[in-house]
Design a protein around this motif. Sequence first.
Motif, PDB file in Angstrom:
ATOM      1  N   TYR A 122       0.851  -1.199   0.000  1.00  0.00           N
ATOM      2  CA  TYR A 122       0.000   0.000   0.000  1.00  0.00           C
ATOM      3  C   TYR A 122       0.881   1.242   0.000  1.00  0.00           C
ATOM      4  O   TYR A 122       0.630   2.207  -0.746  1.00  0.00           O
ATOM      5  CB  TYR A 122      -0.934  -0.001   1.206  1.00  0.00           C
TER       6      TYR A 122
ATOM      7  N   LYS B  63      -2.218  -2.519  -6.868  1.00  0.00           N
ATOM      8  CA  LYS B  63      -3.075  -1.332  -6.879  1.00  0.00           C
ATOM      9  C   LYS B  63      -4.498  -1.709  -7.286  1.00  0.00           C
ATOM     10  O   LYS B  63      -5.477  -1.210  -6.728  1.00  0.00           O
ATOM     11  CB  LYS B  63      -2.503  -0.292  -7.849  1.00  0.00           C
TER      12      LYS B  63
ATOM     13  N   ASN C  10      -7.856  -1.087  -5.120  1.00  0.00           N
ATOM     14  CA  ASN C  10      -8.949  -0.324  -5.714  1.00  0.00           C
ATOM     15  C   ASN C  10     -10.219  -1.158  -5.857  1.00  0.00           C
ATOM     16  O   ASN C  10     -11.312  -0.606  -5.989  1.00  0.00           O
ATOM     17  CB  ASN C  10      -8.536   0.231  -7.078  1.00  0.00           C
ATOM     18  N   SER C  11     -10.084  -2.469  -5.850  1.00  0.00           N
ATOM     19  CA  SER C  11     -11.284  -3.311  -5.905  1.00  0.00           C
ATOM     20  C   SER C  11     -12.058  -3.247  -4.591  1.00  0.00           C
ATOM     21  O   SER C  11     -13.239  -3.566  -4.545  1.00  0.00           O
ATOM     22  CB  SER C  11     -10.896  -4.760  -6.222  1.00  0.00           C
TER      23      SER C  11
ATOM     24  N   TRP D  63     -11.803  -0.315  -2.091  1.00  0.00           N
ATOM     25  CA  TRP D  63     -12.239   1.079  -2.049  1.00  0.00           C
ATOM     26  C   TRP D  63     -11.382   1.851  -3.040  1.00  0.00           C
ATOM     27  O   TRP D  63     -10.195   1.594  -3.181  1.00  0.00           O
ATOM     28  CB  TRP D  63     -12.041   1.693  -0.660  1.00  0.00           C
ATOM     29  N   LYS D  64     -11.949   2.796  -3.714  1.00  0.00           N
ATOM     30  CA  LYS D  64     -11.195   3.610  -4.658  1.00  0.00           C
ATOM     31  C   LYS D  64     -10.275   4.522  -3.874  1.00  0.00           C
ATOM     32  O   LYS D  64     -10.722   5.315  -3.045  1.00  0.00           O
ATOM     33  CB  LYS D  64     -12.157   4.445  -5.531  1.00  0.00           C
ATOM     34  N   ASN D  65      -8.957   4.365  -4.054  1.00  0.00           N
ATOM     35  CA  ASN D  65      -7.986   5.152  -3.299  1.00  0.00           C
ATOM     36  C   ASN D  65      -7.490   6.346  -4.120  1.00  0.00           C
ATOM     37  O   ASN D  65      -7.381   6.276  -5.314  1.00  0.00           O
ATOM     38  CB  ASN D  65      -6.793   4.274  -2.914  1.00  0.00           C
TER      39      ASN D  65
END
Length: 577
Positions: free
Chosen positions: A435, A568, A572-573, A575-577
Amino acid sequence: MIYKNFTIENFKGIKKVSLSLRKNDLVLLLGLNESGKTTILKAIEAFDYVNDPFSEYMNDFQRTIRNKSDVGSNKSAKITANIEIDNPIKIEWFKSILKSLKIESSVEQNIEAFLREINSLKTVTISRVFPFKNGNPKPPYYEFITDHPFAKNKYSKNLAKLIVNRCPFIIYFEDFKDRIPDKIHIIRTNDAFNSDWYDIIDGLFYNTNPDYSIKEFNTYYSTKNPRHEDAKTVLKRVNMALNKAFSDKWKDLSGVKDIHETELTFNHTSSKYFEIRITDKDGTTYKVEERSKGALWYLSFLMKTEFRRKKLRKNHGRPIFLIDEPASNLHSTAQQNMIEDFEKLVEDTSVIYSTHSQYLISLDNIKNTYVIKRDSGIITSSIWSDYIIQDKSNQSYYQPLLNLLNIIPNNFDIPWKKAILTEGPSDLKVLNVMYSVCFNNKEKDFVIYPGTSAQNLKSLISLNLGWGTDFFVLLDSDKEGVKAQKRYIEDYNLTEKQVQILPIKNKKIETMFSKTEKSELYKLVFDKNKDKVNKKEFAVVFSILNTKKGLINRANKIISNETKSEFKGIFNSFWKN
């Protein structure tokens, strides 16, 4: 008659536990998973012989009662109930049965004298005993706990059982295993036949009219003497009884707002099955699987408690509902509403329920909460007032709740409401590092909880469901991960988005990295060349990277853009970061 308290002895991991209904008819058993809450509920259920399995399974059932380590035990398991006599017990209730036992008139006089005594005391204490000899089960029996001479009479066991038969029914309700089947088959040879739900529907027929039964109803569709119109009449009456029970007792409960009316339909083709359909207030009809989890929980609960035929004991006093982890797969607001619903139910029933969810704790009823713990295999129970004396936190009256349930501390710096559950600590460290690598050392707005393996995440899932967390499960895409994904989705009504496997088939998290990446990361951490990095060494590398943030920027240059892109995509799957 009214059950006022239970004492359980030598039942599985219980040496001796007592539970009282005297102060309130809503009792909470509070504790973490595997603490012994279910064992206590199952012991109370076992007091009533009508809950026994069929005779051919009785020995196997009793072996589950005995502590597994006591292979040569001669100890009896015992469940004792103190029963309040609110209306006098009459010997006329037992005349026909006593006559069949060919009891002498002198013994009958002794029985009458004994009944007069317990009627005057307005209480009777009865134990159900499950004896063992060298670890082998012997036939269970009932006995009176009293100094009265009749208790030693050989017929006293018969009378004790007859009195239990006049007591309120006791029904155990297990959340995940009691969901309504899409089709309730009536042919026992069908692979999808469910005997529990057959009994429930048969009980609904009986509740409508004692002369009604599924077996009789099915004859109306015989080819030799078809009576389809009579079948329609019976089914219409059954549905009227179902909806009357629903309206009389359940319509004001918050959990059934999605249900306006229910209908039982019958398919009389070769497969022969019932279906339950639900009508919304606007007249739209749905199958059961199309309705909310909360509504289905209540409908299932209603049908099992109201219509389970073998447990019908009308006018026998307040029934006891034993509810194990009620609707812990619902969101936090629905769980909080459930407390209010339970408070309504105890107007004419007793409810003992278990939970490890903070949202199913009634602070107004906290005094009637029992804290359940397991230590070295022994299950203990403490009433709340005693438990808080033992707890040394002294921060507030309710602080022991947080300590007991291992609830994340009330600290806004810990983003516990968003979480990823991983198979183990190694996965946690890899995700922490990746992350930081993928999002330029951005601070996480979620936490990661590690399990012990792909197959052992049930407690973490249950806790996060109970907390109302926005959580996701990440599993390897190997055989074990795929198997666990399917099980968690089915057991907890989750989606594939909530329980994900790695996006590349047959991958473990360490195999997301190339051989070159592993070798160079190993050199970065240990300043040594290593051509082939094994699983254990890989875990150590990321454990060190996780604690030495200064190395992450250098690791960023080693890890390929392809690997970063894959991780990544995983983040993103969620929560959209």
